[in-house]
Design a protein around this motif. Sequence first.
Motif, PDB file in Angstrom:
ATOM      1  N   GLY A  48       0.831  -1.208   0.000  1.00 11.03           N
ATOM      2  CA  GLY A  48       0.000   0.000   0.000  1.00 11.03           C
ATOM      3  C   GLY A  48       0.860   1.250   0.000  1.00 11.03           C
ATOM      4  N   ILE A  49       1.895   1.234   0.820  1.00  5.38           N
ATOM      5  CA  ILE A  49       2.807   2.384   0.865  1.00  5.38           C
ATOM      6  C   ILE A  49       3.602   2.481  -0.435  1.00  5.38           C
ATOM      7  CG2 ILE A  49       4.910   3.237   1.994  1.00  5.38           C
ATOM      8  CD1 ILE A  49       3.622   2.244   4.654  1.00  5.38           C
ATOM      9  N   ALA A  50       4.051   1.338  -0.931  1.00  2.00           N
ATOM     10  CA  ALA A  50       4.853   1.334  -2.168  1.00  2.00           C
ATOM     11  C   ALA A  50       4.050   1.876  -3.348  1.00  2.00           C
ATOM     12  CB  ALA A  50       5.338  -0.090  -2.461  1.00  2.00           C
ATOM     13  N   ILE A  51       2.827   1.392  -3.495  1.00  2.45           N
ATOM     14  CA  ILE A  51       2.027   1.787  -4.663  1.00  2.45           C
ATOM     15  C   ILE A  51       1.628   3.260  -4.547  1.00  2.45           C
ATOM     16  CG2 ILE A  51      -0.272   1.085  -3.799  1.00  2.45           C
ATOM     17  CD1 ILE A  51      -0.896   0.038  -6.556  1.00  2.45           C
ATOM     18  N   SER A  52       1.305   3.707  -3.336  1.00  2.00           N
ATOM     19  CA  SER A  52       0.857   5.097  -3.239  1.00  2.00           C
ATOM     20  C   SER A  52       2.007   6.075  -3.442  1.00  2.00           C
ATOM     21  CB  SER A  52       0.112   5.381  -1.938  1.00  2.00           C
ATOM     22  OG  SER A  52       0.437   4.506  -0.953  1.00  2.00           O
ATOM     23  N   CYS A  53       3.167   5.771  -2.896  1.00  4.05           N
ATOM     24  CA  CYS A  53       4.286   6.704  -3.075  1.00  4.05           C
ATOM     25  C   CYS A  53       4.761   6.709  -4.530  1.00  4.05           C
ATOM     26  CB  CYS A  53       5.408   6.377  -2.097  1.00  4.05           C
ATOM     27  SG  CYS A  53       4.887   6.714  -0.392  1.00  4.05           S
ATOM     28  N   THR A  54       4.576   5.601  -5.233  1.00  2.00           N
ATOM     29  CA  THR A  54       4.880   5.574  -6.666  1.00  2.00           C
ATOM     30  C   THR A  54       3.909   6.493  -7.421  1.00  2.00           C
ATOM     31  OG1 THR A  54       5.630   3.292  -6.464  1.00  2.00           O
ATOM     32  CG2 THR A  54       5.107   4.064  -8.683  1.00  2.00           C
ATOM     33  N   ALA A  55       2.620   6.373  -7.083  1.00  2.00           N
ATOM     34  CA  ALA A  55       1.617   7.219  -7.743  1.00  2.00           C
ATOM     35  C   ALA A  55       1.901   8.700  -7.476  1.00  2.00           C
ATOM     36  CB  ALA A  55       0.218   6.849  -7.255  1.00  2.00           C
ATOM     37  N   ARG A  56       2.317   9.004  -6.247  1.00  2.00           N
ATOM     38  CA  ARG A  56       2.605  10.388  -5.896  1.00  2.00           C
ATOM     39  C   ARG A  56       3.812  10.914  -6.673  1.00  2.00           C
ATOM     40  NH1 ARG A  56      -0.306  13.639  -2.483  1.00  2.00           N
ATOM     41  NH2 ARG A  56       0.937  15.332  -1.692  1.00  2.00           N
ATOM     42  N   ALA A  57       4.852  10.086  -6.793  1.00  2.00           N
ATOM     43  CA  ALA A  57       6.050  10.502  -7.537  1.00  2.00           C
ATOM     44  C   ALA A  57       5.682  10.819  -8.984  1.00  2.00           C
ATOM     45  CB  ALA A  57       7.109   9.406  -7.478  1.00  2.00           C
ATOM     46  N   ILE A  58       4.797  10.012  -9.558  1.00  2.00           N
ATOM     47  CA  ILE A  58       4.390  10.250 -10.948  1.00  2.00           C
ATOM     48  C   ILE A  58       3.545  11.524 -11.038  1.00  2.00           C
ATOM     49  CG2 ILE A  58       3.012   9.321 -12.865  1.00  2.00           C
ATOM     50  CD1 ILE A  58       3.925   6.496 -11.807  1.00  2.00           C
ATOM     51  N   PHE A  59       2.648  11.702 -10.067  1.00  2.00           N
ATOM     52  CA  PHE A  59       1.817  12.913 -10.055  1.00  2.00           C
ATOM     53  C   PHE A  59       2.690  14.163  -9.993  1.00  2.00           C
ATOM     54  CE2 PHE A  59      -0.541  16.266  -7.824  1.00  2.00           C
ATOM     55  CZ  PHE A  59      -1.658  16.370  -8.640  1.00  2.00           C
ATOM     56  N   GLU A  60       3.735  14.092  -9.180  1.00  2.00           N
ATOM     57  CA  GLU A  60       4.606  15.265  -8.997  1.00  2.00           C
ATOM     58  C   GLU A  60       5.738  15.327 -10.019  1.00  2.00           C
ATOM     59  OE1 GLU A  60       5.736  15.039  -4.855  1.00  2.00           O
ATOM     60  OE2 GLU A  60       3.875  16.029  -4.224  1.00  2.00           O
ATOM     61  N   LYS A  61       5.696  14.418 -10.999  1.00  2.00           N
ATOM     62  CA  LYS A  61       6.722  14.358 -12.063  1.00  2.00           C
ATOM     63  C   LYS A  61       8.121  14.243 -11.481  1.00  2.00           C
ATOM     64  CE  LYS A  61       3.770  15.090 -15.524  1.00  2.00           C
ATOM     65  NZ  LYS A  61       3.260  13.837 -16.061  1.00  2.00           N
ATOM     66  N   LYS A  62       8.240  13.425 -10.445  1.00  2.00           N
ATOM     67  CA  LYS A  62       9.562  13.218  -9.841  1.00  2.00           C
ATOM     68  C   LYS A  62      10.231  12.007 -10.462  1.00  2.00           C
ATOM     69  CE  LYS A  62       9.053  15.772  -5.689  1.00  2.00           C
ATOM     70  NZ  LYS A  62       8.762  15.785  -4.265  1.00  2.00           N
ATOM     71  N   GLU A  63      11.436  11.700  -9.952  1.00  2.00           N
ATOM     72  CA  GLU A  63      12.190  10.573 -10.494  1.00  2.00           C
ATOM     73  C   GLU A  63      11.901   9.310  -9.685  1.00  2.00           C
ATOM     74  OE1 GLU A  63      13.859  10.932 -13.256  1.00  2.00           O
ATOM     75  OE2 GLU A  63      13.444  13.084 -13.253  1.00  2.00           O
ATOM     76  N   PHE A  64      12.276   8.151 -10.258  1.00  2.00           N
ATOM     77  CA  PHE A  64      12.061   6.879  -9.564  1.00  2.00           C
ATOM     78  C   PHE A  64      12.707   6.888  -8.179  1.00  2.00           C
ATOM     79  CE2 PHE A  64      13.361   2.543  -8.481  1.00  2.00           C
ATOM     80  CZ  PHE A  64      12.134   1.910  -8.508  1.00  2.00           C
ATOM     81  N   HIS A  65      13.961   7.400  -8.104  1.00  2.00           N
ATOM     82  CA  HIS A  65      14.655   7.344  -6.804  1.00  2.00           C
ATOM     83  C   HIS A  65      14.024   8.275  -5.761  1.00  2.00           C
ATOM     84  CE1 HIS A  65      16.742  11.162  -7.398  1.00  2.00           C
ATOM     85  NE2 HIS A  65      16.936  10.793  -8.636  1.00  2.00           N
ATOM     86  N   ASP A  66      13.172   9.208  -6.191  1.00  2.00           N
ATOM     87  CA  ASP A  66      12.492  10.091  -5.235  1.00  2.00           C
ATOM     88  C   ASP A  66      11.402   9.353  -4.439  1.00  2.00           C
ATOM     89  OD1 ASP A  66      13.905  12.443  -5.877  1.00  2.00           O
ATOM     90  OD2 ASP A  66      12.658  12.719  -7.663  1.00  2.00           O
ATOM     91  N   ILE A  67      10.993   8.176  -4.925  1.00  2.76           N
ATOM     92  CA  ILE A  67       9.944   7.426  -4.221  1.00  2.76           C
ATOM     93  C   ILE A  67      10.372   7.187  -2.764  1.00  2.76           C
ATOM     94  CG2 ILE A  67       8.695   5.215  -4.113  1.00  2.76           C
ATOM     95  CD1 ILE A  67       8.926   5.089  -7.177  1.00  2.76           C
ATOM     96  N   GLN A  68      11.674   6.921  -2.604  1.00  2.00           N
ATOM     97  CA  GLN A  68      12.183   6.642  -1.258  1.00  2.00           C
ATOM     98  C   GLN A  68      11.937   7.817  -0.294  1.00  2.00           C
ATOM     99  OE1 GLN A  68      16.325   5.380  -1.256  1.00  2.00           O
ATOM    100  NE2 GLN A  68      16.059   4.489   0.773  1.00  2.00           N
ATOM    101  N   SER A  69      12.210   9.036  -0.760  1.00  3.44           N
ATOM    102  CA  SER A  69      12.025  10.174   0.147  1.00  3.44           C
ATOM    103  C   SER A  69      10.544  10.487   0.355  1.00  3.44           C
ATOM    104  CB  SER A  69      12.793  11.402  -0.359  1.00  3.44           C
ATOM    105  OG  SER A  69      12.432  11.685  -1.679  1.00  3.44           O
TER     106      SER A  69
END
Length: 456
Positions: free
Chosen positions: A274-295
């Motif tokens: 749940g945390i993994a999928i949501s933070c991935t969706a957020r990174a895409i929404f904010e046009k961030k990079e893959f490695h930003d998912i961690q932060s």
Amino acid sequence: MLDINQFLQNREDRVVYQNSLISKYNLPLLTVRTNYPGENKNEIIANNISDIISHEIELLFEGKIIYRELIHKLEGKIHIFIINDTPKNIKFQTMYLEETHILGRCVDIDVYDCNGNGISRQEFGKGKRKCMLCDDLAFVCGRTLKHSHNEIKEYINQKYIEFKNYELKAEQLSSLLSDIALEGMIYEVSSFPSFGLVSPLSNGSHNDMNFFTFLDSSFVLKNGFKEMAKIIYSALPLDIAFKKLRIIGQQTEEQMFKTTNNVNTHKGMIFLLGIAISCTARAIFEKKEFHDIQSIIQEMTKDILKDFDKIDTSKPLTHGEKLFLEHGFTGIRGEIQNGLEVVFKGSLPIFNKTLAQTNNFNLTAVQTLIFLMSKVMDSTIVYRHDFETLHEVKTQMENIFNDGGIFIENSTEFFNRLEKEYIGRRISPGGSADLLAITIFFYKVHKIFDNLKVKF
Ligand SMILES: [Zn+2]
């Protein structure tokens, strides 16, 4: 003329009614209405916008809404909320909504304190609101009739279309990500040998579940994951989003238990994935990079260890709660709080490297599982056994990994023997299994991340 008089009367009645609600509840009141020009505010789009923003209000103040009502007269749809929070905090959240939501400039969200006084932006050091169409102040453009009604309506219609497109994207992205989450779970349970876990060949160290229990459970979780991704593919503040995710997580857990006849197949997985999928969706929404998912994970879950402050010992405790109370063991919450370092800096690079070497998903999964078992403070092992057993397993797996893991000569026979031994001792590395599924999820997401960013 009759219409205008009626319109003004409606507005007057509404203000009186609002004040009576404030007196009745002695709490702040919030109204949402679309800023639509002209005497007829009952256009479909204007009313839909009012509904959409009021849904956002429900999300922002979930659990704090004491009363709500929809007034639908000549002013168009006006949603009224009585909210159990400070007027300042309510206003602060709604200003954020007005600034970040696609339709934010199309609506007026008014907040009144317990005395019926409106809270102004100026109290937060902000100037008066700007016009939707130009850089002037809204009230100036309104007074000077700078823009025609048609011009304003056209702007609102365009924003509405923009929002509808966003909704479509949110639906498509969350559907796609929850498919990948499902793949992660199915790949994990399909790999073998898995040292006491359930696989297609064995029930492992479990007698209440088998491979098909896991399939049933995985498919039922997919909807929950989709809902989580959808919620957070937005500008919703991360702390509020996280609360919402946990509510969806609890509902998903209930569905899991219903499907498996009360067997816990995926409780930890719901939390992690749940945390993994949501933070991935957020990174895409904010046009961030893959490695930003961690932060993003770290930011969203920064208060997660505070969960342990709230343990209610009068209720049945979870595995994690018991281990914390007895041993100060932070388990999966600890892994989450450091942004899943063990995945991003450990298992994911190993998965990539092994897959490139072997071109074999099963061997790659086994190798990654061995690595994870050598690193993870696996609460399933501790809960079913003790810290000594966990230490023993970790050391054993570390030695195996350092000796080459799947590349050790005759590793198949060796691993089968080891699996039998683990099953004999009823050891099950459930925490590592969850992290293996997360690793596979991120492996698959990483491959298409740049495309996702372009498309969504
Ligand atoms: Zn203007």
